[in-house]
Structure formats: structure tokens, C-alpha cells
Design a protein around this motif. Sequence first.
Motif, PDB file in Angstrom:
ATOM      1  N   LYS A 173       0.751  -0.974   0.112  1.00 28.68           N
ATOM      2  CA  LYS A 173       0.190   0.037   0.472  1.00 28.68           C
ATOM      3  C   LYS A 173       0.974   1.105  -0.179  1.00 28.68           C
ATOM      4  CE  LYS A 173      -4.423  -0.934   2.347  1.00 28.68           C
ATOM      5  NZ  LYS A 173      -5.460  -0.873   3.522  1.00 28.68           N
ATOM      6  N   CYS A 174       0.149   2.312  -1.437  1.00 30.17           N
ATOM      7  CA  CYS A 174       1.352   3.288  -0.309  1.00 30.17           C
ATOM      8  C   CYS A 174       1.076   4.297   0.415  1.00 30.17           C
ATOM      9  CB  CYS A 174       1.025   4.291  -2.098  1.00 30.17           C
ATOM     10  SG  CYS A 174       1.450   5.431  -1.693  1.00 30.17           S
ATOM     11  N   THR A 198      -3.023   5.736  -6.251  1.00 32.73           N
ATOM     12  CA  THR A 198      -4.265   4.501  -5.860  1.00 32.73           C
ATOM     13  C   THR A 198      -4.359   4.229  -4.304  1.00 32.73           C
ATOM     14  OG1 THR A 198      -1.600   3.884  -4.462  1.00 32.73           O
ATOM     15  CG2 THR A 198      -1.644   3.308  -6.859  1.00 32.73           C
ATOM     16  N   ASN A 199      -4.637   5.069  -4.016  1.00 34.30           N
ATOM     17  CA  ASN A 199      -5.523   5.367  -2.143  1.00 34.30           C
ATOM     18  C   ASN A 199      -6.877   6.092  -2.090  1.00 34.30           C
ATOM     19  OD1 ASN A 199      -3.577   3.836  -0.525  1.00 34.30           O
ATOM     20  ND2 ASN A 199      -2.535   5.513  -0.426  1.00 34.30           N
ATOM     21  N   ASN A 200      -7.871   6.414  -4.491  1.00 32.19           N
ATOM     22  CA  ASN A 200      -8.199   6.653  -4.136  1.00 32.19           C
ATOM     23  C   ASN A 200      -8.890   6.342  -5.635  1.00 32.19           C
ATOM     24  OD1 ASN A 200      -8.005   9.443  -2.419  1.00 32.19           O
ATOM     25  ND2 ASN A 200      -5.863   9.647  -2.774  1.00 32.19           N
ATOM     26  N   THR A 205      -1.300  -1.351  -7.681  1.00 29.28           N
ATOM     27  CA  THR A 205       0.040  -0.433  -6.251  1.00 29.28           C
ATOM     28  C   THR A 205       0.638  -0.694  -7.589  1.00 29.28           C
ATOM     29  OG1 THR A 205      -0.296  -1.613  -5.296  1.00 29.28           O
ATOM     30  CG2 THR A 205      -1.295   0.449  -4.260  1.00 29.28           C
ATOM     31  N   LEU A 206       2.360  -0.133  -7.780  1.00 26.88           N
ATOM     32  CA  LEU A 206       3.326  -0.106  -8.130  1.00 26.88           C
ATOM     33  C   LEU A 206       4.571   0.197  -7.521  1.00 26.88           C
ATOM     34  CD1 LEU A 206       4.504  -1.942 -10.209  1.00 26.88           C
ATOM     35  CD2 LEU A 206       4.591   0.389 -12.419  1.00 26.88           C
ATOM     36  N   ILE A 252      -1.096  -5.033   1.244  1.00 29.87           N
ATOM     37  CA  ILE A 252      -2.806  -4.447   0.902  1.00 29.87           C
ATOM     38  C   ILE A 252      -2.724  -6.372   1.517  1.00 29.87           C
ATOM     39  CG2 ILE A 252      -4.121  -5.146  -1.045  1.00 29.87           C
ATOM     40  CD1 ILE A 252      -2.057  -2.993  -2.429  1.00 29.87           C
ATOM     41  N   ASP A 253      -4.944  -5.621   1.475  1.00 32.58           N
ATOM     42  CA  ASP A 253      -5.342  -7.421   2.693  1.00 32.58           C
ATOM     43  C   ASP A 253      -5.444  -8.082   0.849  1.00 32.58           C
ATOM     44  OD1 ASP A 253      -4.876  -6.518   4.589  1.00 32.58           O
ATOM     45  OD2 ASP A 253      -6.633  -5.025   4.690  1.00 32.58           O
TER      46      ASP A 253
END
Length: 153
Positions: free
Chosen positions: A108-109, A116-118, A123-124, A152-153
Motif C-alpha cells: 500500500k502507498c 492508488t488510495n483514491n 499499486t506499483l 494490501i489485504d
Amino acid sequence: MKREEQLVAAIENGTVIDHIPGAKLFEVVNLLHLQEVHDSSIIVGSNLKSKKFGRKSLIKVFDKFFTDAELNQLSVVAPNVTLSIIRDFEVVEKKSVTLPDELRGIVKCANPKCITNNEPMQTLFHVSDREKGMLQCHYCGKEQCLEDVKLID
């Protein structure tokens, strides 16, 4: 080491994850969802003697072989563990699990404003400094230390 001297039983078929840092043992168990495996036996060894490291932890999973995606996740939590594939009580493949150059959909960022959170997108991250364990988000450029990343879950 002779088999009869082993502290932890040999397995016929499966995977041995060796040289896990002690503090990361249960994080690895959770990451690989080993507490949810009901059709395989699992041996977890903690604080075992190691000629190379002094002390180590290991996990033996009977009749289970891990995917590349699972190994990439493992490389984030416990880089440089050793993975042994066992068939008929013999090691048929042994490799070090190392951090790949890119991590897709694993980390996660930490930047709350990152796209990527919005937005619903994967993600990369690129490894920006392997020795220091630094990752950089491809989209916003935020750097994160491996010690602080959230998976990330």
C-alpha cells in the motif's frame, strides 16, 4: 546434519521456509495464511540453532508449494529467506527469496493523496535502494522503507 539429529521432523513432500528472522516468524505465518490451512501439516520452529545465523526460525509445510505471487509477498516481509522444495524426502530445488525489482499489488502507498488510495487501481512500487530496503511508488514518487510498509489485504 544427519536426519536423526534434526530437531524438526523431515517432510516427504512440501516446502521449507528457512532462515526466517525470529521477529518475522508469525508475520510470515499470517501473510501466507498458514493458520487457515486445514489439509496440510505445518511445523513452526522458533529460536533454533543455526551455524550461519546463530538463531533462526523455520516453517515446514507438508504437501504445499507456494506461488510466485506468494513468494513476492514473502520477500517484502522477510527478504533473503531460503526456500527448499522437498519431494520424496529430498531437496529438489533450493532458492533464496529476494525482493523483485517491481512490486505490483502487494504494498500500500503511505501517501493518502496517491491515486492508488483514491481510485480502484493496482499499486506499483520500484525498489529504489535494495541495501536500505527502500521502495518508491511509481505514481506519486513517495518513498517507503520496507520496515514500515503495509501489505494490501
